[in-house]
Enzyme design. Structure first.
Site: not given
Length: 285
Positions: A69, A151, A194
């Site tokens: 993690d 972005y 995308p």
């Protein structure tokens, strides 16, 4: 058509965070094809095990897996330590692990914000420090590839924790490109548009209508294929790209040129639709 010679990444040891699924898995497979030794890490042991077995069977070569993690500095240290001991070194770090979902910002809880920042910003920082310090101490060269977003430099509504976190990763990339270059350490980044992947796509485009809206923003009229990003990643971490440092390469079919903020068009979603989207997002986890 084959873009590269089959020994482009011969004997390079590459560690990929979030390597069990999606774009991380696609990059791992391509790196194996090109001669690399690959280590993948992620939070789900069973997914890592299945991916390692399938990639080794499909492409040959060794895939080392390690549960980690990236939000936990202790686990990051142990992961890098294990990979380093197994292969004897790490030549390339790919910071790919990420978390994201669409939501009006005022609906977010501190835990929701931390869930994204913890993986994307803190996790990338922890991995970068853990590997980078070893390279510097042992006077070894290396390459770090960070997966950001289109972005990261413009911001985007409705994915604000992701935008803030990826902006931090972008700044990290460009800052260390200068600071660590004297040590022979390169920094490069990819900003995907995308790319449908299992899990992430259900949280970011959970309905056919929203998926169609996102596709409408792409001048090429389609989403990206994982192998296209994997080929770009292979080139950037190879010796052929040895003079590229601090650069962010956008691969989005021209989408960002249509307007800043990949998710800004979600301003049209009603409160009732956001309620439904929130339910779909939770189910997609």
């Amino acid at each position: 058509m084959e873009a590269f010679t089959q020994d482009l990444l011969k004997d390079k040891v590459i560690l990929i965070t979030g390597g069990g699924t999606g774009l991380g898995r696609a990059m791992a497979g391509r790196f194996l094809q090109l001669g690399a030794k690959v280590a993948i890490c992620g939070r789900r042991e069973e997914v890592l095990e299945q991916t390692a077995e399938e990639l080794s069977s499909a492409y040959g070569g060794e895939v080392y897996r390690q549960r980690c993690d990236v939000r936990d500095p202790g686990q990051v240290h142990n992961c890098v330590d294990d990979v380093w001991q197994h292969f004897g070194r790490i030549d390339v770090l790919v910071n790919n692990a990420a978390g994201n979902f669409i939501s009006p910002t005022e609906r977010l809880s501190p835990n929701a914000v931390n869930a994204v920042l913890g993986i994307v910003l803190h996790g990338t920082f922890y991995m970068t420090l853990e590997v980078g310090k070893r390279w510097i101490e042992q006077q070894l060269p290396g390459t770090m590839l960070n997966i950001v977003t289109t972005y990261a430099s413009t911001g985007s509504g409705y994915v604000v924790p992701s935008a803030a976190a990826k902006a931090g990763v972008l700044a990290l990339t460009r800052s260390l490109a200068v600071e660590w270059a004297p040590h022979g350490i390169r920094q490069v980044a990819i900003a995907p548009g995308p790319f449908p992947t299992e899990g992430a796509w259900s949280r970011l485009s959970p309905t056919p209508e929203l998926e169609a809206k996102m596709l409408g923003r792409v001048p090429l009229g389609r989403t990206g294929r994982p192998e296209e990003l994997a080929d770009l990643a292979a080139f950037l971490v190879s010796d052929a790209a040895g003079y590229i440092n601090g650069e962010v390469v956008t691969i989005d079919g021209g989408e960002w040129l249509r307007g800043a903020g990949q998710f800004n068009d979600f301003a049209e979603v009603t409160e009732e639709q956001w309620d439904r989207l929130s339910e779909l997002t939770r189910k997609g986890k």
